[in-house]
Design a protein around this motif. Structure first.
Motif, PDB file in Angstrom:
ATOM      1  N   ASP A   4     -12.386   4.437   6.820  1.00  0.00           N
ATOM      2  CA  ASP A   4     -11.473   3.428   6.295  1.00  0.00           C
ATOM      3  C   ASP A   4     -12.231   2.157   5.909  1.00  0.00           C
ATOM      4  N   HIS A  49       1.487  -4.743   1.827  1.00  0.00           N
ATOM      5  CA  HIS A  49       1.081  -5.411   0.587  1.00  0.00           C
ATOM      6  C   HIS A  49       1.317  -4.570  -0.668  1.00  0.00           C
ATOM      7  N   SER A  59      -6.686  10.895   0.663  1.00  0.00           N
ATOM      8  CA  SER A  59      -5.537   9.999   0.478  1.00  0.00           C
ATOM      9  C   SER A  59      -5.927   8.532   0.568  1.00  0.00           C
ATOM     10  N   SER A  60      -6.958   8.229   1.315  1.00  0.00           N
ATOM     11  CA  SER A  60      -7.330   6.827   1.467  1.00  0.00           C
ATOM     12  C   SER A  60      -7.788   6.166   0.154  1.00  0.00           C
ATOM     13  N   TYR A 111     -14.033  -0.975  -2.492  1.00  0.00           N
ATOM     14  CA  TYR A 111     -13.085  -1.031  -3.606  1.00  0.00           C
ATOM     15  C   TYR A 111     -13.242  -2.296  -4.446  1.00  0.00           C
ATOM     16  N   GLY A 140      -8.242   4.582  12.637  1.00  0.00           N
ATOM     17  CA  GLY A 140      -8.726   4.791  13.990  1.00  0.00           C
ATOM     18  C   GLY A 140      -7.733   5.557  14.834  1.00  0.00           C
ATOM     19  N   ILE A 199       0.974   5.191   0.671  1.00  0.00           N
ATOM     20  CA  ILE A 199       0.222   6.294   1.263  1.00  0.00           C
ATOM     21  C   ILE A 199       1.031   7.563   1.050  1.00  0.00           C
ATOM     22  N   SER A 206     -12.417   7.988  11.709  1.00  0.00           N
ATOM     23  CA  SER A 206     -11.382   7.643  10.731  1.00  0.00           C
ATOM     24  C   SER A 206     -11.433   6.151  10.420  1.00  0.00           C
ATOM     25  N   ALA A 207     -11.650   5.314  11.430  1.00  0.00           N
ATOM     26  CA  ALA A 207     -11.809   3.879  11.161  1.00  0.00           C
ATOM     27  C   ALA A 207     -13.090   3.640  10.365  1.00  0.00           C
ATOM     28  N   ALA A 217      -4.689   5.335  -1.765  1.00  0.00           N
ATOM     29  CA  ALA A 217      -3.960   4.222  -1.163  1.00  0.00           C
ATOM     30  C   ALA A 217      -4.669   2.892  -1.429  1.00  0.00           C
ATOM     31  N   HIS A 218      -5.989   2.951  -1.575  1.00  0.00           N
ATOM     32  CA  HIS A 218      -6.738   1.728  -1.840  1.00  0.00           C
ATOM     33  C   HIS A 218      -6.874   1.433  -3.326  1.00  0.00           C
ATOM     34  N   ASN A 219      -6.097   2.157  -4.150  1.00  0.00           N
ATOM     35  CA  ASN A 219      -6.015   1.849  -5.583  1.00  0.00           C
ATOM     36  C   ASN A 219      -7.216   2.262  -6.431  1.00  0.00           C
ATOM     37  N   MET A 277       0.849  -1.191   0.000  1.00  0.00           N
ATOM     38  CA  MET A 277       0.000   0.000   0.000  1.00  0.00           C
ATOM     39  C   MET A 277       0.886   1.244   0.000  1.00  0.00           C
ATOM     40  N   LYS A 286       2.667  11.099   1.468  1.00  0.00           N
ATOM     41  CA  LYS A 286       3.134  11.779   2.679  1.00  0.00           C
ATOM     42  C   LYS A 286       2.108  12.824   3.100  1.00  0.00           C
ATOM     43  N   ARG A 292     -12.375   0.914   2.089  1.00  0.00           N
ATOM     44  CA  ARG A 292     -11.747  -0.391   1.868  1.00  0.00           C
ATOM     45  C   ARG A 292     -12.757  -1.412   1.332  1.00  0.00           C
ATOM     46  N   ASN A 333       2.064  18.377  12.272  1.00  0.00           N
ATOM     47  CA  ASN A 333       1.708  17.768  13.553  1.00  0.00           C
ATOM     48  C   ASN A 333       2.935  17.455  14.391  1.00  0.00           C
ATOM     49  N   ARG A 377      -1.763  -4.969   5.677  1.00  0.00           N
ATOM     50  CA  ARG A 377      -2.240  -4.055   4.636  1.00  0.00           C
ATOM     51  C   ARG A 377      -1.133  -3.153   4.157  1.00  0.00           C
ATOM     52  N   TYR A 378      -0.406  -2.595   5.102  1.00  0.00           N
ATOM     53  CA  TYR A 378       0.584  -1.590   4.734  1.00  0.00           C
ATOM     54  C   TYR A 378       1.661  -2.182   3.843  1.00  0.00           C
ATOM     55  N   GLN A 383      -7.646  12.308   5.166  1.00  0.00           N
ATOM     56  CA  GLN A 383      -7.898  10.880   4.970  1.00  0.00           C
ATOM     57  C   GLN A 383      -8.861  10.616   3.816  1.00  0.00           C
ATOM     58  N   PHE A 441      -5.195   6.496   9.354  1.00  0.00           N
ATOM     59  CA  PHE A 441      -6.594   6.317   8.961  1.00  0.00           C
ATOM     60  C   PHE A 441      -7.116   4.950   9.326  1.00  0.00           C
TER      61      PHE A 441
END
Lengths: 378, 376
Positions: free
Chosen positions: A97, B103, A122-123, A104, B254, A3, A93-94, A126-128, A1, A5, A101, A12, B100-101, A119, B252
């Motif tokens: 996600d 893969h 970018s999510s 997809y 949680g 992600i 956020s979860a 990251a999930h293509n 995966m 930057k 996820r 932060n 996941r990360y 998120q 992302f």
């Protein structure tokens, strides 16, 4: 995966090391001060015995679907929802996600309305998903251009993502606008993910939930922002029952149930939501007005007044980056803001105004001083 | 992506429908959970502390978890520092983040089987090409290093295992772990080792994979050893560089843990020995009961666990394990886990972390029902 930057991540880390310099924190998007368990229990006549019960209960996994009553309490915010429409997750956020996820499939695209909570942008990448963007900005007063949205969706669009109200601008979609979005999304059979985490902060525009307006509309939310309990980590997804079944199996492989004690506290807090929110909501409207007066008074600043939410994105007319601007404010004036670069708007800062009114006023005065100094130096 | 409805989900559904039949729950991997007050009462002024904790704002804690908490965790890993640890929403979340990360398309993943079912489910869901290395009964469930060596290649991204093995309870020694490291190193692969049961060690301390290899990743939590599964705090422990990488995804996923959970756990760890000893003693005694029972019951055999909280018991009857376990539950009220869920047909899994009396009666019931099966 892969992600990308996170720009916000760099900031932060910097602010974490310099937080001790901050006197006025206008950088966060949730109400200050945060509530405690005691604040919740004080709303109950038998608060002390409730605390005792909590402390004496076994720290077990909660029921798979959350404790009795929690999903029912959440339903109250969604007129057409029943408990089976809710999946609990470890914060919004979860929740986001799990949705991104689960939906997809190879070859599908996702249309994001940007800027938004990082998120949400970018999510999908990251999930293509093939990524497409509809950009809001000062040029269109952060209002969605429906024609552009229509041109971005096609039969391979699986998901359209937006925040209502938008983060960082606070621009809201009214019921009529949501219906137009739905009509566009429905024409290609896609899902909508609407992050409504700031939805309770309403000022001039009413922001109805999108849940129930379209069978493929999915809402995420949590107790972190408008409800005042960021540290509980209780979030949720609202969707149709077929989807929630799918989402809960994915939740099981990604994090299982949420903290049992936290869920119990969430029930107690939601039952007394009206009483608890009164503590801070009344100030927030006043703050929203103060913010407006202040931005209009300062000749170097401009913005689009937020319709809802807890933040605004304010443009400055100095020739410097938003990171420089915000770093100097922390170091020289003890005021924390979020640099606009986090949202790809480098001549602006995001200000969170749902804090104690006195802190907001003093923080803004410090920003005025800084602007004066920059003006003199120019 | 649709998640395949696994045998596990089906089994859990069936058990849920027959929930009221359970009299002797021999599927438990942790003891009856303790309460917040059980932990507080180990300290002076517990009532006052409770009120103080209740008065603290429920805010975001530090992103990486409170420093003191990670310090306490790092004591369980010689040579580790706070910065080697990323707190996650339970060990389940930790496993998910790692798999996941890491893969990428074209990767394969080598799993030592049997394994924790979440791990095999995520590996499948993330579309790794899966290669299995089974532990075999004939070989006393000892890992065949040659078999492992045969399965890895340059596309192997990660080797996934549990230690002690879930559900067999067999333990890989430090030397065996080092051999696995050498095999992983030969193809530059990561190792993910789920060590959730590591603190239940009946022969000698069980080595962590952390620190044996720069690409070794260990995952654990205190849910089982301290009986606090409702405290959703687990962790990933690996190199600082990998912690930084995984933090990107945990953002992302949680993000941070619940602050009250962290604070309660932090307190519990200050009394770790007291809390652990009680559970450990019960586990040890119960394992002795299981052992005695297996040795004295005709038609049963097993490899005695040296770690963990479960045992896999083979039976000689020609009955599929799902049917066997369904019968046991409906006829005698004993809840077991079918070995078939783990690919171990003609076995059942006993989780022996229940109260000693339930265990004793439950085992007796199984033996009785088995002789009845035979008469049929």
């Amino acid at each position: 995966m892969k992600i990308e930057k996170s720009i916000a991540g760099v900031w932060n880390r910097w602010i974490r090391d310099n937080m001790h310099l901050v006197k006025y924190n206008l950088g966060d998007s949730y109400p200050a001060p945060q509530l405690s368990l005691k604040n919740v229990l004080d709303c109950y006549p038998d608060g002390e015995s409730l605390l005792r019960d909590l402390a004496l209960s076994p720290l077990d996994y909660g029921p798979h679907t959350g404790p009795e009553g929690l999903r029912e309490e959440i339903c109250k915010f969604y007129p057409s929802a029943v408990a089976k429409n809710i999946v609990l997750a470890h914060g919004a956020s979860a929740a986001n996600d799990i949705v991104i996820r689960s939906l997809y499939e190879p070859g599908v695209n996702c249309v994001c309305i940007a800027p938004a909570y990082q998120q949400l942008l970018s999510s999908p990448k990251a999930h293509n998903y093939w990524y497409r963007e509809v950009l809001l900005g000062y040029q269109n007063s952060f209002k969605l251009d429906f024609k552009e949205l229509r041109s971005k969706v096609d039969k391979n669009t699986k998901l359209v993502i937006l925040g209502n109200p938008n983060n960082p601008a606070g621009a809201a979609c009214s019921e009529k606008e949501l219906k137009t979005i739905i009509e566009i999304v429905e024409s290609v059979g896609a899902y909508i993910l609407c992050d409504e985490i700031y939805n309770i902060f309403e000022y001039d525009v009413e922001m109805p939930t999108i849940f129930g307006m379209y069978d493929k509309a999915i809402v995420t939310n949590s107790l972190s922002k408008a409800f005042g309990f960021p540290g509980l980590r209780v979030g949720w997804i609202v969707a149709n029952k077929e989807l929630t079944e799918e989402f809960s199996t994915v939740r099981d492989i990604s994090g299982l149930s949420i903290g049992w004690l936290d869920e119990k506290i969430a029930v107690l807090a939601l039952q007394k939501h009206d009483e608890l929110s009164r503590k801070y909501l009344k100030n927030i409207r006043k703050n929203w007005e103060l913010l407006d007066e202040w931005v209009n008074r300062n000749p170097h600043l401009s913005y689009v007044r937020p319709d809802g939410g807890s933040v605004a994105i304010v443009k400055f007319d100095f020739n410097m980056s938003s990171t420089d601007f915000c770093q100097r404010l922390v170091l020289e004036y003890g005021v924390n803001l979020l640099p606009g670069i986090s949202f790809n708007i480098d001549d602006a800062f995001r200000i969170g105004f749902t804090i104690e009114t006195q802190d907001l006023i003093k923080g803004c005065e410090e920003i005025d001083k800084f602007c004066k100094k920059l003006e003199e130096q120019a | 992506m649709k998640l395949k409805i696994s045998a596990l989900i089906k089994w859990n559904k069936w058990v849920e429908e027959h929930n009221e039949k359970i009299l002797y729950d021999l599927a438990m991997t942790y003891l009856t959970p303790i309460s917040w007050m059980d932990i507080l009462s180990l300290f002076p002024d517990s009532d006052k502390t409770l009120l103080e904790m209740a008065a603290e704002p429920i805010k975001y804690g530090p992103f990486t978890g409170p420093i003191g908490l990670r310090d306490e965790i790092s004591k369980f890993y010689p040579g580790s520092k706070t910065s080697n640890i990323l707190l996650t929403h339970g060990a389940v979340s930790a496993n998910d983040i790692v798999l996941r990360y890491l893969h990428e398309d074209g990767d394969n993943c080598v799993c030592i089987l049997p394994t924790y079912l979440q791990l095999s489910t995520v590996v499948d869901y993330e579309r790794y090409e899966v290669r299995n290395v089974p532990l075999n009964k004939e070989n006393n469930y000892v890992l065949d290093m040659n078999a492992l060596r045969r399965e890895v290649d340059i596309n192997t991204k990660i080797i996934v295992l549990t230690n002690p093995n879930d559900p067999l309870g067999v333990v890989l020694s430090k030397n065996e772990l080092k051999e696995i490291v050498e095999i992983a190193r030969s193809v530059n692969a990561f190792i993910l080792c789920d060590e959730v049961y590591r603190f239940y060690d009946y022969n000698k301390p069980i080595a962590s994979v952390f620190g044996l290899y720069e690409k070794a990743i260990a995952v654990a939590s205190f849910s089982k050893i301290l009986s606090i599964p409702g405290i959703r705090v687990g962790w990933i422990i690996t190199t600082e560089e990998m912690v930084a990488e995984f933090t990107n995804l945990s953002h992302f996923h949680g993000r941070i843990c619940a602050i009250l959970d962290e604070n309660i756990l932090h307190m519990a760890l200050k009394k770790y020995d007291v809390l652990k000893d009680k559970n450990f003693k019960i586990a040890e005694d119960n394992l002795a009961i299981v052992n005695d029972w297996v040795l004295h019951t005709a038609g049963l055999s097993y490899t005695k666990p040296t770690g963990g909280t479960t045992a896999v018991i083979s039976y000689s009857m020609d009955v599929p394990s799902i049917e066997f376990c369904k019968n046991m539950l409906t006829e005698t009220g004993v809840r077991l886990i079918p070995g078939a869920l783990f690919g171990l047909e003609n076995t059942f899994v006993v989780g022996f972390l229940c109260d000693t009396e339930s265990l004793t009666i439950g085992l007796r019931q199984i033996a009785k029902t088995m002789s009845a099966f035979k008469l049929n």
